[in-house]
Design an enzyme around this catalytic site. Structure first.
Site, mmCIF file in Angstrom:
data_model
loop_
_atom_site.group_PDB
_atom_site.id
_atom_site.type_symbol
_atom_site.label_atom_id
_atom_site.label_comp_id
_atom_site.label_asym_id
_atom_site.label_seq_id
_atom_site.Cartn_x
_atom_site.Cartn_y
_atom_site.Cartn_z
ATOM 1 C CD GLU A 42 6.663 36.290 47.850
ATOM 2 O OE1 GLU A 42 5.767 35.861 47.143
ATOM 3 O OE2 GLU A 42 7.774 35.742 47.957
ATOM 4 N N PRO B 84 17.453 47.104 58.514
ATOM 5 C CG PRO B 84 17.954 48.198 60.504
ATOM 6 C CD PRO B 84 18.551 47.317 59.458
ATOM 7 N NE ARG C 113 21.835 37.994 62.349
ATOM 8 C CZ ARG C 113 22.088 37.983 63.650
ATOM 9 N NH1 ARG C 113 21.715 38.987 64.406
ATOM 10 N NH2 ARG C 113 22.699 36.954 64.189
#
Ligand code: MOS
Length: 699
Positions: free
Chosen positions: A665, A592, A588
């Site tokens: 990352e 955003p 999830r």
């Protein structure tokens, strides 16, 4: 609370919203204080003396002229420096002996009333050396390469299954190539800074660190004091990309300098040039990859043999071939790591250490195999997508690399691609597209604790010693706390960035939010269990990040697909990247807005790696000669055109209560391979050594 209850999925309301950074206003108005900027009365400044030879010893330091300079308060050398209590980590064991392990190593320091005086005084120090033969040359044909006991994050150095050489011999299609990646430097915008005050057996440190508690735990044994006797304050950190994930020599220097002038704050910051010697770097790699497959492109053999460097004074064994172990299945597989211990600065963490260089090689090799098999490179990867983790045999918590590849192909217009290279040209620019896969493990570090207290103002004070290195921690943890307490985000008052807060693990391995967020959820559940929905003022609860039995049972990794379009100037070899698309499967997405920033930041760093970043080691002197931004190029705005990142709509209930897996990352992983593969498609030229500079595309 048992583990199942503590890890039960969270009902999300604030999570998933594009909340703006809650510290954003403070940052853009300058109110946010970084390590150097805290208001401290009467600060002093320490400036280091650095070795100008790569190996040998200091015979003498003549400090007479420096001592006579007005404003100089202390000159620290190996002769008079306080003795450190632990020499376990030789990177940190500074000013304790006359030995020199690399060019640029600290061999002294001056503490003065101003930075200028300190620096001038250091210039006046006269050093006599006894120079020894040094060796700073990484080559594959060295006869002193060795296998470390394990590689970073504790992975086995080698992993072998089946008879790889025989399988390669027997393969219907095979490729065998060597890929190299250069030394690269993290270069966060905020230079590494520590301000130290030594008072009554206690240190107060204002740090630029990825882990307040982990920093003090590292420093305490050096000074023979309890971790509690060190307070680290780091409310805002100007980037790190791994280089602030562990203590470096400047942290120790600040403490030694502070001990020389008790009660006074001493400021230490590395110059940009010093960061090329003293803040870690991505080790250069030489990677041989052999792949065998049948004519349908099903892998029968994978061999990934890595050679990389470490420093003689401290081992750092990058886990470069480790991602290959989980990416694709084949009956015969081998991954190995060998190190050369050289008289060079100490390598360290840099965004997706292991995955970044390793996946450049593997995903370039997969492109070459696709061509050899006459297969579309997306299709080759889909055909070799393993149903379970090939290394451990465990089921995946969730693996949807295929979904990323398919969605990316659809959005990128992959079906319009001509498989042959060098078929599109416009006004002297050759145009091509490329794809590569991305992966990153899901980590959670045990030990983080969160505390919650209901205040007079009707808001919840949520306290945890986490840090925000620019990634959005302030915001994401506030959202998690709001959902865990089932209240609006406005009712949360988050406190992070201070060891006076409950223990938090380091921001590393994209584990921050998984580690800290699970502690916050557990504390919130404990709070509601004890105090209900209508708590009294002063009600409190705290809890640690709960164990998660699924971590043992399942293989948890994130995946992604990187697509790139490049234009290569046929006359000059200049590469432009008009378009990049990353599609990620990462559990999830908590926010955003900040997540997108992480992804496109990682992809931009990958573009930078593909085309620009290259630290040049002059082995004759053991010197990193590209030690400023005039010579070490990182991507600037003008290099970046349309970079877009999207993600699959999903939640990983096995990972944690939030359903997230960590995103800091993975954005860089595979990006350089996608660009390199696109360059091949544009030009027909395969560049196997990064960066892809114009000279490699001409002639
Ligand atoms: Mo990241 S390189 O694990 O800080």
């Amino acid at each position: 609370m048992n583990a199942d209850a503590a890890n039960a999925p969270l009902r999300t309301r604030a999570i998933g919203q594009p909340l703006a950074r809650i510290e954003g206003h403070a940052k853009v108005t300058g109110a946010a204080r970084y390590a150097w900027e805290h208001d401290l009365s009467d600060p002093l400044y320490a400036y280091p003396l650095q070795a100008t030879i790569a190996r040998g010893r200091v015979v003498s330091i003549d400090a007479e002229a420096a001592r006579a300079l007005e404003g100089v308060l202390a000159i620290i050398t190996p002769d008079n420096a306080p003795k450190l209590q632990s020499d376990e980590n030789k990177e940190l064991w500074i000013l304790q002996s006359d030995g020199i392990g690399f060019r640029g190593q600290f061999i002294g320091a001056v503490v003065a009333a101003s930075l200028e005086v300190a620096r001038h005084a250091v210039d006046l120090l006269r050093v006599q050396y006894e120079e020894e033969f040094h060796d700073a040359d990484l080559r594959a044909d060295r006869n002193d390469l060795y296998a470390p006991e394990c590689v970073n994050a504790g992975y086995p150095t080698d992993s072998v299954e089946g008879d790889v050489d025989a399988a390669l011999q027997a393969a219907e299609v095979s490729i065998d190539h060597t890929y190299t990646t250069p030394m690269e430097h993290n270069n966060p915008m905020e230079t590494h800074t520590t301000v130290a005050i030594w008072n009554d057996g206690h240190f107060t440190l204002y740090g630029s660190t990825q882990g307040a508690h982990s920093l003090r735990k590292t420093l305490a044994p050096l000074f023979g004091i309890d971790a509690d006797a060190i307070r680290v304050i780091a409310p805002h950190v100007g980037g790190g990309f791994g280089s602030k994930g562990t203590a470096h020599a400047h942290d120790v220097l600040a403490c030694l300098a502070a001990q020389a002038v008790p009660g006074r704050p001493v400021k230490v910051t590395l110059t940009r040039q010093q960061m090329f010697q003293l803040a870690g770097y991505r080790t250069p790699t030489i990677q041989r990859i052999r792949l065998g497959a049948d004519r349908e492109g099903r892998l029968t053999a994978i061999a990934h043999d890595v050679i990389e460097q470490t420093s003689r004074i401290k081992e750092f064994a990058e886990q470069t071939a480790v991602p290959t172990r989980i990416m694709y299945a084949a009956p015969s597989r081998r991954t190995t790591h060998r190190l050369a211990a050289l008289d060079v600065p100490v390598p360290s963490w840099m965004r997706a250490p292991g995955e970044t260089p390793g996946m450049f090689a593997l995903e370039t090799a997969m492109d070459e195999l696709a061509i050899a098999c006459g297969l579309d490179p997306v299709e080759l990867r889909v055909r070799n997508d393993p149903a379970t983790d090939p290394e451990s045999g465990k089921p995946w918590s969730h693996r949807d690399l295929v979904g990323c590849l398919r969605e990316g192909a659809r959005r990128f217009g992959w079906d319009r691609r001509d498989r042959a290279p060098r078929t599109r040209e416009r006004h002297g620019w050759l145009i091509g597209t490329g794809v590569a896969a991305a992966t990153y493990p899901r980590y959670r570090m045990p030990g983080s604790v969160a505390a919650i207290r209901y205040g007079r103002d009707g808001r919840y004070a949520v306290r945890i010693g986490a840090v925000d290195i620019g990634t959005g921690t302030w915001t994401a943890l506030t959202q998690i706390a709001a959902d865990a307490l089932e209240c609006p985000v406005e009712s949360i008052v988050l406190a992070i960035g201070d060891t006076d807060l409950p223990n938090a693990t380091v921001e590393g391995g994209s584990s921050g939010v998984s580690s800290w967020g699970t502690a916050i959820v557990a504390a919130a559940r404990a709070f509601r269990d004890h105090h209900g929905r209508d708590p009294k003022v002063g009600a409190e609860a705290s809890a640690a990040s709960p164990d998660n039995p699924d971590e043992e049972r399942l293989a948890m990794h994130s995946f992604g697909a990187q697509f790139a379009e490049v234009m290569v100037n046929a006359a000059t070899g200049e590469v432009r990247v008009p378009r990049m698309l990353g599609v990620f499967s990462v559990g999830r997405i908590l926010n955003p807005r900040t997540a997108r920033s992480q992804f496109i930041g990682g992809m931009t760093m990958g573009l930078s790696m593909a085309l620009l970043e290259h630290s040049v080691m002059d082995a004759r002197f053991g010197e990193v000669v590209t030690h400023d931004f005039a010579e070490y190029h990182v991507a600037a705005h003008a290099d970046i055109e349309d970079v877009d990142a999207i993600w699959l709509d999903e939640s990983d209930p096995h990972s944690n209560a939030m359903g997230s897996r960590g995103i800091g990352e993975i954005g860089i992983v595979g990006a350089a391979a996608a660009i390199g593969n696109a360059v091949w498609h544009a030009t027909g030229i395969r560049v196997r050594d990064l960066p892809i500079t114009p000279d490699k595309l001409l002639g």
